[in-house]
Design a protein around this motif. Structure first.
Motif, short mmCIF file in Angstrom:
data_model
loop_
_atom_site.label_atom_id
_atom_site.label_comp_id
_atom_site.label_asym_id
_atom_site.label_seq_id
_atom_site.Cartn_x
_atom_site.Cartn_y
_atom_site.Cartn_z
N SER A 137 0.80 -1.22 0.00
CA SER A 137 0.00 0.00 0.00
C SER A 137 0.84 1.27 0.00
O SER A 137 0.30 2.37 -0.07
CB SER A 137 -0.93 0.01 1.22
OG SER A 137 -1.83 -1.08 1.15
N ARG A 143 -1.58 2.28 9.06
CA ARG A 143 -2.54 1.32 8.49
C ARG A 143 -3.80 2.03 8.01
O ARG A 143 -4.30 1.78 6.91
CB ARG A 143 -2.87 0.27 9.55
CG ARG A 143 -3.95 -0.72 9.13
CD ARG A 143 -4.12 -1.81 10.17
NE ARG A 143 -5.24 -2.67 9.81
CZ ARG A 143 -6.46 -2.59 10.33
NH1 ARG A 143 -6.71 -1.67 11.28
NH2 ARG A 143 -7.42 -3.40 9.93
N GLU A 144 -4.31 2.93 8.87
CA GLU A 144 -5.54 3.65 8.52
C GLU A 144 -5.28 4.64 7.38
O GLU A 144 -6.09 4.76 6.45
CB GLU A 144 -6.06 4.40 9.75
CG GLU A 144 -6.56 3.46 10.84
CD GLU A 144 -6.88 4.21 12.12
OE1 GLU A 144 -6.83 5.46 12.10
OE2 GLU A 144 -7.17 3.55 13.14
N GLU A 145 -4.15 5.34 7.46
CA GLU A 145 -3.86 6.36 6.46
C GLU A 145 -3.73 5.77 5.07
O GLU A 145 -4.17 6.37 4.07
CB GLU A 145 -2.57 7.09 6.85
CG GLU A 145 -2.20 8.24 5.94
CD GLU A 145 -0.93 8.94 6.39
OE1 GLU A 145 -0.24 9.50 5.52
OE2 GLU A 145 -0.63 8.93 7.60
N GLN A 154 -4.94 2.81 4.23
CA GLN A 154 -6.04 1.87 4.03
C GLN A 154 -5.52 0.46 3.73
O GLN A 154 -5.95 -0.20 2.77
CB GLN A 154 -6.96 2.35 2.90
CG GLN A 154 -7.63 3.69 3.20
CD GLN A 154 -8.58 4.14 2.10
OE1 GLN A 154 -8.45 3.74 0.94
NE2 GLN A 154 -9.56 4.95 2.47
N ASP A 177 -4.36 -3.54 5.13
CA ASP A 177 -4.76 -4.57 6.08
C ASP A 177 -3.79 -4.64 7.25
O ASP A 177 -4.17 -4.95 8.38
CB ASP A 177 -4.82 -5.94 5.38
CG ASP A 177 -5.87 -5.97 4.28
OD1 ASP A 177 -7.05 -5.71 4.59
OD2 ASP A 177 -5.50 -6.24 3.12
N THR A 207 -6.26 -6.28 12.08
CA THR A 207 -7.61 -6.35 12.65
C THR A 207 -7.61 -7.07 13.99
O THR A 207 -8.52 -6.90 14.79
CB THR A 207 -8.55 -7.08 11.68
OG1 THR A 207 -7.98 -8.36 11.35
CG2 THR A 207 -8.76 -6.27 10.41
#
Length: 393
Positions: A301, A324-326, A328, A330, A359
């Motif tokens: 990513s 991870r969020e920035e 997007q 896994d 997760t």
């Protein structure tokens, strides 16, 4: 069959030429399943060559001599082998006819008696014709040992090997099958210590360790008539190795051309997991390697490189979740190298701090990298990060 190579020529000992014939013949013998146990180089001296032949005759089944087949006085390989075997030198008709044609086609060139030495073989030998030169080779068996004489010039030796000698050697052929096991997190000395008895007593299959940057490989090899037969032996040896002292924990993949980054890339593809990376202290090396390994795939990513990042546990966890969020992704990975104050330019002491967000939550790890050059240390930090991701996946 135990083979020995003897290179004859003072120019090899003085460093004037490199003995590439030994490499070529060892490679070809290995392909045929013939074990080469000894390489010897000896000068153009009859007594020293006799002493080498005496030793070789007692420890080898196949003795291959290279060089010393020319027309000059210091070309004495065939003469010395004849003396050692208590035989005479005789003319080979085909080689003599080729010699006649050679001089007949070159007006002004006179054939002198010493030229005939090139067409002689040891009495009782099977002649090995030379497609690329004038010096004939030979092969003779006495007292359970086969002696083969080949010319020194590599172009002549290779041509004679392929056209004249290979058909003879194929009768000993058993294909060599190999399997490479890759280990990370254990040093070569420790691995060799654990497997010392297997290495010391090896016959067939054999195993050979090789140290690489941050990892160790073991090459398992066996001679067999088929892949199925080889697999039975290699499987048995592999299982015995992996059962030793938890070595299975350090084993990560097979293959000579494999690597940790390729293994992680394959796992990401198989599990359809994307990865985002934040690096501090490695100069983006991990991102560069992973982006190459995953070229054209959607499982990398992207990432960021920063120059300052704290090593406190909470901070790394937050950064792993943030990247991870920035991006997007896994998985969000943070790699942070902290250099110790006692480091020097040539001996960098450091720790690598790792955090991986998924997760399932946050996983963390820290590893003392020891003292290395900065370039080597960066590589080790990236390998630790890759192994961390591999274990998580």
């Amino acid at each position: 069959m135990k083979a020995e190579l003897i290179a004859v020529g003072t120019e090899i000992l003085t460093g004037q030429i490199v003995n590439t014939n030994a490499q070529f013949l060892s490679e070809k013998c290995a392909e045929l399943g013939i074990d080469v146990y000894f390489h010897t180089a000896v000068g153009d001296n009859e007594q020293r060559l006799l002493s080498v032949l005496e030793i070789a005759s007692k420890r080898s089944d196949l003795v291959i001599l290279c060089g010393g087949l020319g027309p000059t006085e210091d070309d004495l390989t065939k003469q010395t082998l004849a003396t050692f075997l208590q035989k005479e030198l005789v003319a080979d008709e085909l080689a003599m006819a080729k010699l006649d044609r050679f001089f007949a086609s070159r007006p002004g060139r006179v054939r002198t008696p010493n030229n005939e030495r090139q067409a002689q073989i040891v009495e009782g030998s099977q002649a090995l014709q030379n497609p690329a030169g004038l010096a004939v080779g030979g092969m003779i068996e006495q007292d359970g040992v086969t002696y083969i004489v080949l010319p020194g010039p590599p172009s002549e030796l290779k041509a004679m090997f392929s056209e004249s000698l290979l058909p003879f050697l194929t009768q000993y052929q058993q294909q060599l099958y190999s399997r490479v096991l890759r280990f990370f997190g254990i040093g070569e000395s420790q691995l060799v210590t654990v497997l010392a008895d297997l290495i010391d007593k090896q016959t067939d299959p054999t195993l050979a360790p090789y140290a690489k940057v941050g990892e160790v490989t073991l090459r398992l090899s066996t001679k067999a008539d088929s892949q199925e037969e080889a697999n039975v032996r290699l499987n048995q040896l592999e299982e015995e190795i992996l059962q030793r002292d938890h070595l299975r924990v350090f084993f990560y993949a097979y293959g000579d051309d494999n690597s940790l980054v390729k293994t992680v890339a394959t796992l990401l593809e198989e599990k359809k997991q994307s990865l985002g990376i934040l690096e501090n202290g490695t100069g983006g090396l991990l991102q560069a390697e992973l982006s190459l390994a995953l070229a054209g795939q959607p499982y990398y990513s992207g990432g960021k490189i920063i120059s300052q990042l704290g090593t406190e546990s909470g901070g790394l966890s937050e950064e792993a979740s943030r990247i991870r969020e920035e991006l997007q992704a896994d998985l969000g990975l943070v790699v942070s190298v902290a250099v110790k104050p006692e480091s020097t330019v040539d001996n960098v002491l450091a720790k690598v701090y790792l955090a991986l967000a998924s997760t399932s939550g946050i996983s963390k790890k820290e590893v003392d990298l020891g003292g290395y050059s900065w370039q080597y240390l960066r590589q080790l930090a990236c390998l630790q990060a890759l192994d961390f991701v591999r274990n998580t996946l």
